[in-house]
Design a protein around this motif. Structure first.
Motif, PDB file in Angstrom:
ATOM      1  N   ILE A  20      25.701  18.601 134.644  1.00 55.28           N
ATOM      2  CA  ILE A  20      26.718  17.734 134.043  1.00 55.28           C
ATOM      3  C   ILE A  20      27.978  18.511 133.723  1.00 55.28           C
ATOM      4  N   ILE A  21      27.828  19.667 133.095  1.00 58.02           N
ATOM      5  CA  ILE A  21      28.992  20.471 132.710  1.00 58.02           C
ATOM      6  C   ILE A  21      29.804  20.867 133.943  1.00 58.02           C
ATOM      7  N   ILE A  22      29.128  21.356 134.964  1.00 52.10           N
ATOM      8  CA  ILE A  22      29.828  21.809 136.171  1.00 52.10           C
ATOM      9  C   ILE A  22      30.470  20.628 136.898  1.00 52.10           C
ATOM     10  N   ALA A  23      29.723  19.544 137.069  1.00 57.42           N
ATOM     11  CA  ALA A  23      30.219  18.393 137.830  1.00 57.42           C
ATOM     12  C   ALA A  23      31.436  17.758 137.165  1.00 57.42           C
ATOM     13  N   VAL A  24      31.363  17.519 135.846  1.00 57.47           N
ATOM     14  CA  VAL A  24      32.476  16.864 135.158  1.00 57.47           C
ATOM     15  C   VAL A  24      33.695  17.781 135.117  1.00 57.47           C
ATOM     16  N   THR A  25      33.472  19.073 134.946  1.00 54.70           N
ATOM     17  CA  THR A  25      34.599  20.020 134.936  1.00 54.70           C
ATOM     18  C   THR A  25      35.278  20.065 136.297  1.00 54.70           C
ATOM     19  N   LEU A  26      34.489  20.067 137.376  1.00 47.64           N
ATOM     20  CA  LEU A  26      35.072  20.054 138.716  1.00 47.64           C
ATOM     21  C   LEU A  26      35.876  18.772 138.951  1.00 47.64           C
ATOM     22  N   LEU A  27      35.369  17.656 138.473  1.00 48.54           N
ATOM     23  CA  LEU A  27      36.081  16.388 138.624  1.00 48.54           C
ATOM     24  C   LEU A  27      37.383  16.361 137.830  1.00 48.54           C
ATOM     25  N   SER A  28      37.433  17.140 136.755  1.00 48.26           N
ATOM     26  CA  SER A  28      38.651  17.172 135.937  1.00 48.26           C
ATOM     27  C   SER A  28      39.809  17.840 136.666  1.00 48.26           C
ATOM     28  N   GLY A  29      39.491  18.717 137.622  1.00 47.14           N
ATOM     29  CA  GLY A  29      40.527  19.421 138.364  1.00 47.14           C
ATOM     30  C   GLY A  29      41.136  20.589 137.624  1.00 47.14           C
ATOM     31  N   LEU A  50      31.970  18.319 127.806  1.00 47.13           N
ATOM     32  CA  LEU A  50      31.080  18.501 126.667  1.00 47.13           C
ATOM     33  C   LEU A  50      30.723  17.163 126.026  1.00 47.13           C
ATOM     34  N   ALA A  51      31.679  16.228 126.004  1.00 44.86           N
ATOM     35  CA  ALA A  51      31.410  14.906 125.430  1.00 44.86           C
ATOM     36  C   ALA A  51      30.360  14.167 126.253  1.00 44.86           C
ATOM     37  N   VAL A  52      30.498  14.228 127.581  1.00 50.85           N
ATOM     38  CA  VAL A  52      29.503  13.582 128.447  1.00 50.85           C
ATOM     39  C   VAL A  52      28.129  14.230 128.253  1.00 50.85           C
ATOM     40  N   SER A 112      42.237  19.430 119.998  1.00 54.71           N
ATOM     41  CA  SER A 112      41.378  19.760 121.143  1.00 54.71           C
ATOM     42  C   SER A 112      40.474  20.940 120.827  1.00 54.71           C
ATOM     43  N   LEU A 113      40.997  21.922 120.075  1.00 58.63           N
ATOM     44  CA  LEU A 113      40.181  23.074 119.688  1.00 58.63           C
ATOM     45  C   LEU A 113      39.078  22.667 118.711  1.00 58.63           C
ATOM     46  N   VAL A 114      39.423  21.774 117.770  1.00 54.02           N
ATOM     47  CA  VAL A 114      38.412  21.291 116.828  1.00 54.02           C
ATOM     48  C   VAL A 114      37.305  20.548 117.577  1.00 54.02           C
ATOM     49  N   ALA A 115      37.703  19.665 118.503  1.00 51.47           N
ATOM     50  CA  ALA A 115      36.717  18.921 119.297  1.00 51.47           C
ATOM     51  C   ALA A 115      35.864  19.879 120.126  1.00 51.47           C
ATOM     52  N   LEU A 116      36.512  20.885 120.695  1.00 49.41           N
ATOM     53  CA  LEU A 116      35.796  21.888 121.486  1.00 49.41           C
ATOM     54  C   LEU A 116      34.751  22.593 120.629  1.00 49.41           C
ATOM     55  N   GLY A 117      35.147  23.015 119.431  1.00 46.29           N
ATOM     56  CA  GLY A 117      34.227  23.734 118.556  1.00 46.29           C
ATOM     57  C   GLY A 117      33.038  22.883 118.148  1.00 46.29           C
ATOM     58  N   ASN A 123      26.273  20.957 121.265  1.00 47.74           N
ATOM     59  CA  ASN A 123      25.629  20.871 122.585  1.00 47.74           C
ATOM     60  C   ASN A 123      24.780  22.083 122.912  1.00 47.74           C
ATOM     61  N   GLU A 124      25.402  23.248 122.876  1.00 44.98           N
ATOM     62  CA  GLU A 124      24.718  24.433 123.384  1.00 44.98           C
ATOM     63  C   GLU A 124      23.553  24.841 122.488  1.00 44.98           C
ATOM     64  N   GLU A 125      23.694  24.611 121.178  1.00 49.06           N
ATOM     65  CA  GLU A 125      22.571  24.916 120.297  1.00 49.06           C
ATOM     66  C   GLU A 125      21.456  23.885 120.442  1.00 49.06           C
ATOM     67  N   LEU A 126      21.807  22.599 120.471  1.00 46.70           N
ATOM     68  CA  LEU A 126      20.779  21.570 120.628  1.00 46.70           C
ATOM     69  C   LEU A 126      20.048  21.733 121.947  1.00 46.70           C
ATOM     70  N   MET A 127      20.789  22.079 122.996  1.00 44.34           N
ATOM     71  CA  MET A 127      20.161  22.244 124.299  1.00 44.34           C
ATOM     72  C   MET A 127      19.262  23.483 124.328  1.00 44.34           C
ATOM     73  N   ALA A 128      19.840  24.664 124.041  1.00 41.36           N
ATOM     74  CA  ALA A 128      19.105  25.921 124.237  1.00 41.36           C
ATOM     75  C   ALA A 128      18.112  26.212 123.121  1.00 41.36           C
TER      76      ALA A 128
END
Length: 255
Positions: A20-29, A50-52, A112-117, A123-128
């Motif tokens: 998901i991360i790779i695909a959506v980022t590639l689509l973003s251009g 990250l939202a997706v 954008s930085l707040v949303a990123l954080g 995401n990364e903690e819940l996933m890993a």
């Protein structure tokens, strides 16, 4: 738990998240080196994927019924002193913040930085160290759980090479992520909650992006990153020692 944890389920969650991360980022251009250089590149190149992925993880955690084991330990580490390592990481975050020229960020960029954080930490903690950790505990001892969750966390950063990052720097980032992931694991084990690891992780990424874009001076806070990594690898043994976080169903099956 609606679904009994299995190691293969955790691996499938990891694969799905990375795709998901790779695909959506590639689509973003937006190529990886441009992420974090402007509000637009951060929104499209980082926040969107990250939202997706966050929606994906929340659906999976809810369907599996794994929220509680993903977010909370049954028993905290007997040794609390290793928490000094994540505290050093927090000091590095503060140094990065103080060393950032915030006048170079407009409102959209700051948001954008707040949303990123928020999304990176969640995401990364819940996933890993949440869902994958829960899955692996069904089969493996805690030493392997720490190692494999940290290794998978590091390995997913190699995927940055697919979205435009140099392979060499992606491999270096993967190694650093393995070490920093160990620090976040220590936070989980000592505090008994993944939430504090999410907070520290999000703050760390925001501080790195911010100081990387607009440093007032050389990023001294970043120099503490490798120190935190080394200390984490040294101290992690004591938060694993005498740990039994395997689900009751897995223990019963083993008997």
């Amino acid at each position: 738990m609606r679904v009994t944890p299995r190691a293969w389920i955790g691996l499938m969650i990891w694969v799905g998240y990375v795709i998901i991360i790779i695909a959506v980022t590639l689509l973003s251009g937006v190529p990886f080196p441009d992420i974090g250089t402007s509000a637009d590149s951060t929104w499209r190149g980082a926040v969107m994927d990250l939202a997706v992925a966050a929606v994906f993880l929340m659906i999976v955690a809810s369907l599996l019924g794994w929220w509680r084991p993903a977010l909370f330990e049954r028993q905290r580490s007997h040794h609390k002193w290793p928490i000094f390592v994540p505290i050093i990481m927090l000091v590095a975050v503060l140094l990065n913040f103080f060393n950032t020229d915030w006048s170079q960020f407009d409102t959209s960029f700051l948001l954008s930085l707040v949303a990123l954080g928020v999304l990176v930490g969640f995401n990364e903690e819940l996933m890993a160290r949440g869902l994958v950790l829960t899955a692996l505990r069904s089969r493996l001892g805690e030493g392997w759980v720490w190692f494999l969750t940290s290794a998978l966390f590091g390995l997913m950063h190699v995927g940055n090479a697919v979205i435009g990052a140099p392979l060499g720097s992606s491999l270096t980032q993967a190694a650093l992520a393995f070490a920093s992931g160990t620090a976040f694991y220590i936070v989980r084990r000592v505090t008994g909650s993944l939430i504090w690891a999410m907070v520290l992780h999000g703050l760390w990424d925001v501080s790195v992006f911010a100081v990387g874009h607009a440093p007032l001076a050389p990023a001294f806070g970043g120099l503490l990153g490798p120190v935190v990594g080394v200390l984490s690898l040294i101290c992690v043994y004591w938060v694993i020692k005498a740990t039994n976080e395997r689900p009751a169903t897995a223990v019963a099956a083993a008997v």
